[in-house]
Enzyme design. Structure first.
Site, short mmCIF file in Angstrom:
data_model
loop_
_atom_site.label_atom_id
_atom_site.label_comp_id
_atom_site.label_asym_id
_atom_site.label_seq_id
_atom_site.Cartn_x
_atom_site.Cartn_y
_atom_site.Cartn_z
CB THR A 115 -0.93 0.01 1.23
OG1 THR A 115 -1.79 -1.13 1.15
CG2 THR A 115 -1.78 1.27 1.26
NE ARG A 150 5.78 2.82 4.76
CZ ARG A 150 5.05 1.73 4.51
NH1 ARG A 150 4.65 0.96 5.52
NH2 ARG A 150 4.71 1.42 3.28
CD GLU A 153 10.84 -1.31 8.35
OE1 GLU A 153 10.14 -1.07 9.34
OE2 GLU A 153 10.37 -1.61 7.23
CG LEU A 185 -4.78 -0.76 7.51
CD1 LEU A 185 -3.27 -0.67 7.43
CD2 LEU A 185 -5.20 -2.21 7.71
CG HIS A 239 7.57 -3.94 8.00
ND1 HIS A 239 8.06 -2.75 7.52
CD2 HIS A 239 6.29 -4.02 7.56
CE1 HIS A 239 7.12 -2.14 6.80
NE2 HIS A 239 6.04 -2.89 6.81
#
Length: 316
Positions: free
Chosen positions: A72, A232, A261, A156, A282
């Site tokens: 997304t 994030r 990451e 979400l 994650h």
């Protein structure tokens, strides 16, 4: 004939059906920054999950027509350059509306009921030496009757609110930070910080949201509050959070994301060895069911583009 290239195939554990139009397919387990232009040479469709597509690579790819993001978030793609060049960008939507909220509440329940601290107490033999049938070494707080602050009212954020309401929580959606007025159905950002027993972040990372939660915002939260971030890593000043947790100015935090990451060894949250901090790598999005929905939608997006009916497009 479309040339489709998946830059980081190993980032998705799912079956990918064959697109229903003439094409050639190449995929790579992973792609480093210096390999992007080489791997995409001749591609008309680029698939990326987390590989960054920046101007320096994109300007070497005259055949590219579509960037199909297998996620997304779009912060890994230079949307402005793609828009100027006429390259369409499509992302995945609403595939994680069950798995991410479930991960959020796994963390919330573990932190509010002090699961990790109790587990350590048992390992240390405290219950075995207790003078009664139960152990009261850690505080436990119910979700029922508490306040759930949500930053981000997308699919979400709304799904997390529904789960919170099922637990009997009062859900507040935060207005944009610094907004001059408050929209109907929202609560002023600073008020949400002050009222929330649990604050859950569900915002994209943009220049406006980077370090959305910093030293000042953490100071406005209740010392008994819990902060959850499955969005994030850059939304939160990680050094400020580490200090707040270490100094007891925040009751707990659950993070599934970090600012870099894979993370660097010097990330301040990696060094935290506290029973009130949960860090997962994650994976909130990555239930097998969610990844298969993502894979199916990814091919749907590519097929729609090939038909001349592009969908799920994102702008600069």
């Amino acid at each position: 004939m479309h040339e489709i290239v998946f830059l980081d195939r190993d980032s998705l554990i799912a079956e990918l059906r064959t697109p229903a139009f003439p094409h050639r397919w190449r995929d790579y387990p992973a792609t480093g920054p210096a390999q992007v232009a080489e791997h995409l040479r001749g591609a008309t469709v680029a698939i990326t999950n987390k590989v960054a597509l920046r101007k320096d690579a994109l300007e070497q790819l005259p055949d590219l027509r579509l960037v199909a993001i297998a996620a997304t978030g779009t912060d890994n793609v230079d949307l402005g350059y793609c828009h100027a060049r006429g390259i369409k960008v499509a992302n995945i939507r609403n595939y994680a509306v069950h798995t991410v909220p479930e991960h959020v509440f796994m963390m919330i329940l573990a932190l509010r009921r002090n699961l990790l601290a109790f587990r350590q107490d048992l390992k240390d033999g405290l219950w075995q030496r207790a003078g009664q049938f139960c152990l009261f070494t850690q505080p436990i707080h119910d979700l029922h009757g508490s306040t759930l602050g949500i930053v981000g009212r997308g699919a979400l954020g709304r799904a997390v609110a529904r789960l919170g309401q099922a637990f009997g929580m009062n859900a507040l959606y935060a207005e944009h930070k610094g907004a001059a007025s408050v929209r109907e159905g929202y609560t002023a950002f600073d008020e949400v910080l002050r009222e929330a027993d649990v604050l859950s972040l569900h915002s994209p990372l943009t220049p406006a949201t980077r370090n959305l939660i910093g030293e000042a915002e953490l100071a406005r939260m209740k010392p008994s509050a819990v902060l959850i971030n499955t969005a994030r890593g850059g939304l939160v000043d990680e050094a400020a959070l580490a200090r707040a947790l270490s100094e007891g100015r925040l009751a707990g935090a659950g993070f599934d994301v970090l600012s870099g990451e894979p993370p660097r060894a010097d990330n301040p949250l990696l060094a935290l060895d506290l029973p009130n901090f949960i860090l997962t790598p994650h994976v909130a999005w990555s239930s097998r069911e969610a990844m298969q929905r993502l894979a199916d939608q990814l091919i749907d997006n590519i097929e729609a583009f090939a038909r001349g009916e592009p969908r799920n497009l994102v702008g600069p």
